[in-house]
Scaffold this active site. Structure first.
Site, PDB file in Angstrom:
ATOM      1  N   CYS A  90     -56.772  48.757  -7.871  1.00 14.17           N
ATOM      2  CA  CYS A  90     -56.214  50.107  -7.897  1.00 14.17           C
ATOM      3  C   CYS A  90     -57.053  50.998  -6.977  1.00 14.17           C
ATOM      4  CB  CYS A  90     -56.259  50.634  -9.330  1.00 14.17           C
ATOM      5  SG  CYS A  90     -55.917  52.393  -9.433  1.00 14.17           S
ATOM      6  N   LYS A 147     -17.079  66.811   2.155  1.00 11.88           N
ATOM      7  CA  LYS A 147     -17.083  65.756   1.140  1.00 11.88           C
ATOM      8  C   LYS A 147     -18.383  65.904   0.356  1.00 11.88           C
ATOM      9  CE  LYS A 147     -17.043  60.720   1.088  1.00 11.88           C
ATOM     10  NZ  LYS A 147     -17.228  60.577  -0.338  1.00 11.88           N
ATOM     11  N   ASP A 202     -21.254  65.059  -2.152  1.00  7.57           N
ATOM     12  CA  ASP A 202     -21.843  63.810  -2.631  1.00  7.57           C
ATOM     13  C   ASP A 202     -22.280  63.973  -4.081  1.00  7.57           C
ATOM     14  OD1 ASP A 202     -22.691  61.256  -2.606  1.00  7.57           O
ATOM     15  OD2 ASP A 202     -24.523  61.617  -1.459  1.00  7.57           O
ATOM     16  N   TYR A 217     -11.016  69.916  -6.180  1.00  4.82           N
ATOM     17  CA  TYR A 217     -10.225  69.850  -4.945  1.00  4.82           C
ATOM     18  C   TYR A 217      -8.937  69.050  -5.083  1.00  4.82           C
ATOM     19  CZ  TYR A 217     -13.132  65.683  -5.152  1.00  4.82           C
ATOM     20  OH  TYR A 217     -13.774  64.583  -5.598  1.00  4.82           O
ATOM     21  N   GLU A 254     -11.958  69.352   4.446  1.00  3.99           N
ATOM     22  CA  GLU A 254     -12.889  69.871   3.417  1.00  3.99           C
ATOM     23  C   GLU A 254     -14.220  69.150   3.522  1.00  3.99           C
ATOM     24  OE1 GLU A 254     -11.007  68.665  -0.187  1.00  3.99           O
ATOM     25  OE2 GLU A 254      -9.578  70.310  -0.152  1.00  3.99           O
ATOM     26  N   LYS A 276     -17.254  59.791   7.040  1.00  5.62           N
ATOM     27  CA  LYS A 276     -18.632  59.846   6.546  1.00  5.62           C
ATOM     28  C   LYS A 276     -19.613  60.050   7.685  1.00  5.62           C
ATOM     29  CE  LYS A 276     -19.517  57.211   2.899  1.00  5.62           C
ATOM     30  NZ  LYS A 276     -19.987  57.333   1.523  1.00  5.62           N
ATOM     31  N   CYS A 300     -59.076  53.580  -9.521  1.00  6.11           N
ATOM     32  CA  CYS A 300     -60.119  53.169 -10.465  1.00  6.11           C
ATOM     33  C   CYS A 300     -60.753  51.831 -10.109  1.00  6.11           C
ATOM     34  CB  CYS A 300     -59.555  53.126 -11.885  1.00  6.11           C
ATOM     35  SG  CYS A 300     -58.381  51.789 -12.112  1.00  6.11           S
ATOM     36  N   CYS A 334     -51.372  49.297 -11.838  1.00  8.69           N
ATOM     37  CA  CYS A 334     -52.717  49.366 -12.376  1.00  8.69           C
ATOM     38  C   CYS A 334     -52.552  49.361 -13.892  1.00  8.69           C
ATOM     39  CB  CYS A 334     -53.394  50.660 -11.917  1.00  8.69           C
ATOM     40  SG  CYS A 334     -54.921  50.951 -12.795  1.00  8.69           S
ATOM     41  N   CYS A 338     -57.408  54.481 -16.267  1.00 10.58           N
ATOM     42  CA  CYS A 338     -57.377  54.893 -14.848  1.00 10.58           C
ATOM     43  C   CYS A 338     -57.112  56.401 -14.822  1.00 10.58           C
ATOM     44  CB  CYS A 338     -56.273  54.153 -14.109  1.00 10.58           C
ATOM     45  SG  CYS A 338     -55.991  54.789 -12.443  1.00 10.58           S
TER      46      CYS A 338
HETATM   47  S1  IVH Z   1     -10.036  63.781  -2.472  1.00  9.91           S
HETATM   48  C1  IVH Z   1      -7.009  60.627  -4.201  1.00  9.91           C
HETATM   49  N1  IVH Z   1     -11.773  65.574  -1.619  1.00  9.91           N
HETATM   50  O1  IVH Z   1     -15.399  61.183  -2.360  1.00  9.91           O
HETATM   51  C2  IVH Z   1      -8.094  61.226  -3.424  1.00  9.91           C
HETATM   52  N2  IVH Z   1     -12.598  63.577  -2.577  1.00  9.91           N
HETATM   53  O2  IVH Z   1     -15.416  58.584  -1.021  1.00  9.91           O
HETATM   54  C3  IVH Z   1      -9.044  61.999  -4.226  1.00  9.91           C
HETATM   55  N3  IVH Z   1     -15.053  63.483  -2.753  1.00  9.91           N
HETATM   56  O3  IVH Z   1     -13.241  59.574  -4.618  1.00  9.91           O
HETATM   57  C4  IVH Z   1     -10.258  62.397  -3.511  1.00  9.91           C
HETATM   58  N4  IVH Z   1     -15.442  65.458  -1.874  1.00  9.91           N
HETATM   59  O4  IVH Z   1     -15.017  61.337  -5.540  1.00  9.91           O
HETATM   60  C5  IVH Z   1     -11.591  64.364  -2.190  1.00  9.91           C
HETATM   61  N5  IVH Z   1     -13.198  67.260  -0.875  1.00  9.91           N
HETATM   62  C6  IVH Z   1     -13.018  66.068  -1.446  1.00  9.91           C
HETATM   63  C7  IVH Z   1     -14.102  65.274  -1.869  1.00  9.91           C
HETATM   64  C8  IVH Z   1     -13.850  64.021  -2.418  1.00  9.91           C
HETATM   65  C9  IVH Z   1     -15.973  64.379  -2.413  1.00  9.91           C
HETATM   66  C10 IVH Z   1     -15.341  62.180  -3.364  1.00  9.91           C
HETATM   67  C11 IVH Z   1     -14.313  61.711  -4.368  1.00  9.91           C
HETATM   68  C12 IVH Z   1     -13.701  60.502  -3.722  1.00  9.91           C
HETATM   69  C13 IVH Z   1     -14.822  60.000  -2.878  1.00  9.91           C
HETATM   70  C14 IVH Z   1     -14.341  59.076  -1.765  1.00  9.91           C
END
Ligand code: IVH
Length: 682
Positions: free
Chosen positions: A405, A114, A116, A223, A112, A311, A408, A423, A428
């Site tokens: 500055c 990830k 942010d 998720y 999946e 990551k 000004c 400043c 200004c």
């Molecule tokens: S699973 C017990 N799935 O990334 C495991 N986490 O760096 C639960 N995150 O703690 C997490 N996308 O806050 C999972 N598709 C995804 C995610 C995801 C973002 C976050 C989540 C996690 C953190 C870890």
């Protein structure tokens, strides 16, 4: 069921269905306009028939009353995080470990994106959203239910056959477009922009006033799960599908992978697609699909053994730093900016990057003419990561600390606890606009008819250079009228509003001065303790720190503000213009008030007063207004269609007042000076 009640039920059903189609299935059936028509019809019916109001109506997402703090709640199942890896070898090692632990049992993976954002847990009981918590320390988090309710894609009720308990876990985030828009608005309002969408989502969810949260472009995907009662999922894929059936958004582009080589391919595909997602993606998550194996695999203290995060490093590119320029922000902060040979990073052309401050310039030893590596922090804002000193030309120039500055030319200074040069010149030009906007704003002097455009025109025409000049405008009426498109009536409106503002409450003036660290609340506290602006201006740090809620940093900021001769001159100009420098609430407070020192909560819809007026009135009657009902609450004032707060107050045996009871507290002593009873003057 009456026909109105059934129409309300039908509209709610239709709107929920359209929400589901729009947010979860990404397949809307009607136009935004038709959707708004339905929503408006529902809102109107509910307003006319408060007896049919319901907490889970789609109209009730606009946010409720502000909280004074979040309640901390224990997670039914701890929210643990994931092990991170940055290297494909880590992913292969992860698979090796699983093979050993599972000793021949078959398994597969789901990959999946990830997201942010900010981890959130939702609790549905019998299909109804009852609670939303932040991760917090994993064992307990903050109750942010009111804030999460404002996210349109989060269903207030699940669809279909619902289990007794379903806790879903996921990520709330701000998409790129929303983030950029919010930052533009913040900069216009003189507020510091957020560094990246993650921070802006986190900051938004931590706001105590959910009406403010409702204005933030937040979204979420789900998720995972926490506590479950009356439901189980065999596979992660099945879980994702079930969540979708319940009406919850799941991450886009999840991939089933039979073995680790397929996983590696999927990670690569994900990386290439990262800029196509509307949200920031900082990697991918690899999960074992067979949930039946999760117990067997177990978890370490921090993370489960059945999943791993991969990551992505932010994309970095090399370019030439041509020169450094300095920007003056609205609060006077000087920001050095690298002017770059344009390069393409993460899909966009970058020609400027922030250097944050002079400490950063020194730490990284950045010089004009250098070759630098830049990246997009949080994938949005370009930043200089490091200098390739080996490529430094002989004529590279050190960029000195600023003395003046750039706008000004006044001297700049650095406060003890800050890294930024500022400043401090209140006139200004770079600062005047934001300061004047703040001064006239609704929460400060509340002067109507003076929008940003007009302020800009007045500044450009040199009719004003700071807010005190606004009060001289009546003497320059002809020049004012001669400005582009200024009608007689508009000019008169502005002048009248300015004249009216002279008699404002003292706290409005204190707030309008723009003292760093002094917001609306602090200004009100200060008004309670000082009868005149001059008393406040001559207060010692000890006087100030004696006041509850005022700490040493705020005290220091106040002392430094009033010690500055430029501010003293500004205040004198306001005095000469005839602004009220004394507090005026004495008349109301001395009147017999059953509200003196009482802690009061307002709830429901008020019909005679606006909420701000009611708060102001309460404050002036000596009461303290808080956002949530607790044992400490003395009185709850319930307007129309009051809901959960009213019930809670009744349960706690708290005294309940109607809006009329509050209105009855306004003293009607005929000897009070004229105007004091005019509520709209409050
Ligand atoms: S699973 C017990 N799935 O990334 C495991 N986490 O760096 C639960 N995150 O703690 C997490 N996308 O806050 C999972 N598709 C995804 C995610 C995801 C973002 C976050 C989540 C996690 C953190 C870890």
């Amino acid at each position: 069921m009456s026909s109105i009640e059934s129409r309300i039920a039908e509209l709610r059903q239709q709107i929920n269905d359209h929400n589901h189609r729009y947010y979860v299935l990404a397949a809307p059936e009607i136009s935004d306009r038709d959707y708004d028509t339905l929503l408006n019809e529902l809102a109107e019916l509910e307003a006319a028939h408060p007896e049919f109001q319901s907490e889970d109506s789609p109209t009730r997402r606009v946010g409720g009353e502000a909280l004074s703090e979040f309640t901390t709640v224990a997670h039914a199942v701890p929210m643990i995080s994931l092990a991170n890896s940055y290297d494909l070898q880590d992913i292969r090692d992860f698979d090796q470990r699983l093979q050993k632990l599972l000793a021949g049992k078959p398994y597969s993976y789901v990959v999946e994106p990830k997201v942010d954002g900010v981890a959130v847990s939702l609790r549905y009981e019998n299909g109804k959203l009852v609670q939303a918590l932040t991760r917090g320390d994993g064992r307990q988090g903050d109750d942010i239910t009111e804030n999460i309710r404002t996210i349109a894609s989060v269903p207030l009720n699940l669809r279909g056959q619902v289990p007794e308990v379903l806790e879903v876990r996921g990520e709330a985030y701000m998409n790129r477009k929303g983030f950029l828009k919010l930052n533009r608005e913040r900069e216009e309002a003189g507020l510091a922009p957020f560094a990246n969408p993650r921070n802006s989502a986190a900051g938004s969810l931590k706001l105590l006033d959910s009406r403010e949260v409702a204005k933030r472009p937040l979204d979420a995907v789900w998720y995972g799960v926490g506590e479950l009662k009356g439901i189980r999922f065999e596979t992660h894929r099945g879980l994702l599908e079930a969540l979708k059936e319940f009406g919850l958004r799941t991450p886009p582009l999840t991939r089933d992978c039979d073995d680790i080589e397929k996983v590696i391919q999927a990670l690569d595909e994900n990386l290439n697609a990262r800029h196509e997602y509307a949200f920031e993606m900082d990697g991918a998550v690899v999960k074992v699909n067979q949930r039946a194996l999760y117990d067997e695999l177990g978890s370490t203290a921090k993370s489960p053994r059945w999943a791993m995060a991969y990551k992505y490093e932010p994309e970095q590119v090399e370019t030439q730093l041509l020169s450094i320029t300095v920007q003056v922000g609205r609060t006077g902060v000087l920001t050095p900016v690298a002017e770059l040979e344009p390069v393409s990073v993460s899909g966009t052309t970058v020609s400027r990057a922030t250097l944050h401050n002079w400490d950063e310039i020194q730490r990284k030893d950045v010089r004009e003419g250098d070759t630098v590596i830049i990246e997009k922090a949080g994938e949005i804002i370009p930043a200089v990561v490091k200098v390739l000193t080996e490529k430094r030309p002989a004529d590279a120039r050190v960029f000195p600390e600023p003395h003046a500055c750039p706008v000004c030319s006044q001297p700049v200074s650095k406060r003890e606890e800050e890294v930024a040069w500022r400043c401090e010149n209140p006139t200004c030009p770079a600062k005047s606009l934001s300061w004047t906007k703040h001064f006239v704003s609704r929460k400060a002097m509340n002067i109507d008819h003076l929008g940003e455009e007009l302020i800009k025109v007045l500044l450009d025409a040199e009719l004003i250079s700071d807010p005190s000049d606004l009060y001289q405008l009546h003497q320059k009426r002809d020049t004012f009228l001669a400005l582009d498109r200024m009608a007689e009536k508009s000019v008169q409106n502005v002048l009248d509003a300015l004249e009216d503002s002279k008699d404002n409450d003292l706290w409005r003036l204190i707030h309008g001065l723009g003292i760093p660290q002094v917001g609306e609340r602090t200004a009100q506290t200060l008004e309670e303790h000082f009868e005149t602006l001059d008393e406040l201006a001559s207060a010692t740090p000890e006087n100030l720190e004696e006041i509850p809620d005022i700490g040493p940093i705020v005290a220091k900021s106040i002392i430094s503000y009033f010690g500055n001769p430029i501010h003293q001159a500004f205040i004198e100009r306001l005095r000469e213009a005839g602004l009220r420098f004394t507090r005026k609430q004495a008349a109301l407070q001395t009147a017999e008030s059953p509200l003196t020192d009482k802690t009061v909560v307002l709830t429901g819809t008020l019909t005679q007063l606006t909420r701000d007026e009611a708060k102001e009135l309460l404050r002036r009657l000596g009461a303290k207004v808080t956002g949530s009902v607790s044992k400490k609450t003395d009185i709850l004032i319930a307007g129309e269609a009051a809901g959960s707060k009213l019930r809670k107050a009744q349960d706690l045996g708290i005294e309940i007042w109607s809006e009329q009871d509050l209105v009855n507290c306004i003293p009607t002593d005929p000897e009070l000076p004229e105007g004091q009873l005019d509520l709209f003057d409050l």
